[in-house]
Design a protein around this motif. Structure first.
Motif, PDB file in Angstrom:
ATOM      1  N   GLY A  30      -1.343  11.817   4.671  1.00  0.00           N
ATOM      2  CA  GLY A  30      -2.294  10.841   4.134  1.00  0.00           C
ATOM      3  C   GLY A  30      -1.647  10.137   2.954  1.00  0.00           C
ATOM      4  N   PRO A  31      -2.058   8.885   2.680  1.00  0.00           N
ATOM      5  CA  PRO A  31      -1.433   8.162   1.562  1.00  0.00           C
ATOM      6  C   PRO A  31      -1.728   8.848   0.237  1.00  0.00           C
ATOM      7  N   ARG A  32      -0.806   8.789  -0.699  1.00  0.00           N
ATOM      8  CA  ARG A  32      -1.062   9.341  -2.038  1.00  0.00           C
ATOM      9  C   ARG A  32      -2.238   8.594  -2.682  1.00  0.00           C
ATOM     10  N   GLN A  36       0.845  -1.199   0.000  1.00  0.00           N
ATOM     11  CA  GLN A  36       0.000   0.000   0.000  1.00  0.00           C
ATOM     12  C   GLN A  36       0.881   1.250   0.000  1.00  0.00           C
ATOM     13  N   PRO A  37       0.398   2.333  -0.631  1.00  0.00           N
ATOM     14  CA  PRO A  37       1.124   3.607  -0.534  1.00  0.00           C
ATOM     15  C   PRO A  37       1.154   4.067   0.930  1.00  0.00           C
ATOM     16  N   ALA A  38       2.316   4.495   1.390  1.00  0.00           N
ATOM     17  CA  ALA A  38       2.482   4.872   2.803  1.00  0.00           C
ATOM     18  C   ALA A  38       1.806   6.206   3.095  1.00  0.00           C
ATOM     19  N   ASP A  39       1.349   6.344   4.315  1.00  0.00           N
ATOM     20  CA  ASP A  39       0.929   7.659   4.806  1.00  0.00           C
ATOM     21  C   ASP A  39       2.168   8.322   5.379  1.00  0.00           C
ATOM     22  N   GLY A  65       9.447   7.450  -2.578  1.00  0.00           N
ATOM     23  CA  GLY A  65      10.625   6.946  -3.278  1.00  0.00           C
ATOM     24  C   GLY A  65      10.243   5.938  -4.356  1.00  0.00           C
ATOM     25  N   LEU A  66       9.176   5.199  -4.137  1.00  0.00           N
ATOM     26  CA  LEU A  66       8.712   4.202  -5.109  1.00  0.00           C
ATOM     27  C   LEU A  66       7.544   4.701  -5.942  1.00  0.00           C
ATOM     28  N   THR A  67       6.603   5.403  -5.303  1.00  0.00           N
ATOM     29  CA  THR A  67       5.382   5.759  -6.062  1.00  0.00           C
ATOM     30  C   THR A  67       5.601   6.938  -7.011  1.00  0.00           C
TER      31      THR A  67
END
Ligand code: DHB
Ligand code: FE
Length: 434
Positions: free
Chosen positions: A234-236, A227-230, A273-275
């Motif tokens: 808030g998460p992207r 999952q995209p991190a918060d 860094g990843l998204t």
């Protein structure tokens, strides 16, 4: 299908590898919870209700209720974790071991007192030059590629959080951002035309998945999804990342047996860094166009890995990918950088000349570049410029680093600024003959 799992043939033995640990994740997490007295009492008071609090399979729950350790191990349990159930029941390791053998406790104890179980089959398989080991290594080195996975290209890009915000909030046409996003237009079309099955994405975590409790130097994500991190805002609003657990587990096995230390991560959220590299290369799709194996490198807490080690690791990752017997097309992306410093009186540092020389060397002389000491990154490209060391992992995975043909430069782009950072971007295509 992963190759070289010779350890699957050892009689009466389940080797706890990345695949087993993923399968048994919640079972083993449940076991760990029994290290707290309060949880032990709740479990003992109503085992079924307590087990139902965990995302375990019914098979795993039944194995626990039946105290069937063999069944629990087949379902992904590991004995050190399962031992917490035994401990909760007041059992010793010897009692637990006996329960898996079909012997009574007394018979098992007697067997141990008389010298233990006698080796009845197999050879001294772990000793050097054992025929099985040599044969496996030879077949791996000399077999034709057949239906094996291939590295088809490498992509390099910076990963600034503000770029993600600009995409998410529809600001890409604004004057500040337009030149940056135009620089990636070619690459978005290129990725569409050269869509891989899997991206092996090298990035760094920024204190989101890993706190200071534990900081792995190299961590490979073996989960089914991430999952995209918060990160605090808030998460992207981007799709979840779908992993490739089987290939990731295979790479972990191959690379670790090739003498690199990787941390196996069954659960983590992925940060900008990843998204952000995915957004830059793919835009705003409903779902990411391919599977992604996250590969996190520590560049936050010193000591960080050297460029030389990163370059060698890239070669080992290539060997691992090429020994996976499914015809997958795999791209390897190196992210982070270029010059930037986010701290102290020198914040805002940009070194265009150094950045461009880095790009020149990365394209044409990566082995030379890999010898550059880490302090030079920090001195010349700023404290966060050290992120560039990760690009050498992707570059090391290209054929020419292992004696093959040079890759083709499909795209080179450089832009200042994005927030505090100089943005660099390359696409290198592998020679199809390699
Ligand atoms: C910025 C750049 C980064 O690489 C990062 O991880 C965080 C912030 C920036 O330029 O703002
Ligand atoms: Fe960063």
């Amino acid at each position: 299908m992963p190759l070289d799992k010779t350890y699957l043939d050892i009689p009466g033995t389940t080797v706890f590898d990345a695949e087993q640990s993923r399968k048994g994740y919640w079972l083993n997490q449940f076991c760990m919870s029994l290290m707290k007295a309060d949880n032990r009492s709740r479990f003992k008071a109503n085992e079924r209700a307590y087990l139902d609090e965990w995302a375990m399979t019914e098979e795993q729950k039944q194995a626990v209720l039946a105290r069937d350790l063999n069944r629990a191990i087949a379902a992904g349990g590991n004995i050190y974790f399962l031992a917490k159930i035994g401990a909760t029941d007041g059992k010793s390791f010897q009692q637990m071991a006996a329960s898996m053998t079909g012997m009574s406790e007394q018979e098992y104890r007697d067997m141990m007192v008389s010298g233990g179980r006698v080796m009845t089959s197999g050879t001294a398989g772990g000793l050097p030059n054992s025929p099985a080991t040599d044969a496996a290594q030879q077949s791996r080195a000399s077999s034709p590629r057949g239906g094996r996975a291939r590295v088809t290209a490498s992509v390099y890009t910076s990963h600034v959080p503000a770029i993600g915000v600009a995409i998410d909030q529809g600001k890409t046409e604004e004057r500040y951002w337009k030149p940056l996003f135009e620089g990636y237009e070619f690459s978005r079309r290129w990725l569409h035309a050269h869509a891989p099955d899997v991206v092996f994405l090298v990035y760094n975590d920024h204190a989101n998945a890993f706190s200071l409790d534990m900081v792995p130097t190299f961590a490979i994500g073996t989960a089914a999804e991430f999952q995209p991190a918060d990160e605090g805002w808030g998460p992207r609003p981007v799709p979840k990342v779908i992993g490739h657990p089987a290939l990731a587990a295979h790479i972990a096995q191959s690379v670790i047996q090739d003498d690199f230390d990787l941390t196996i991560v069954n659960k983590m959220d992925v940060d900008h860094g990843l998204t952000v590299p995915l957004s830059l290369m793919c835009g705003k799709p409903e779902a990411w166009p391919c599977r992604v194996i996250p590969f996190a490198v520590n560049v936050v807490l010193y000591p960080v890995p050297s460029g030389r080690r990163c370059f060698e690791l890239g070669k080992a990752i290539r060997r691992a990918i090429e020994s996976y017997d499914e015809p997958l097309e795999v791209q390897i992306w190196g992210t982070g950088g270029m010059s930037h410093q986010l701290q102290g009186p020198r914040a805002g540092l940009i070194n265009r000349q150094w950045d461009n020389q880095f790009l020149n060397l990365l394209i044409d002389h990566p082995a030379t570049l890999s010898k550059m000491p880490h302090l030079e990154y920090v001195r010349e490209a700023g404290s966060e410029g050290i992120e560039l060391v990760m690009w050498l992992i992707a570059r090391g995975a290209m054929a020419d680093a292992s004696g093959g043909p040079k890759p083709k430069l499909a795209r080179r782009f450089y832009h200042v600024p994005a927030s505090n950072t100089a943005v660099g971007h390359l696409v290198l295509e592998e020679d199809p003959a390699s």
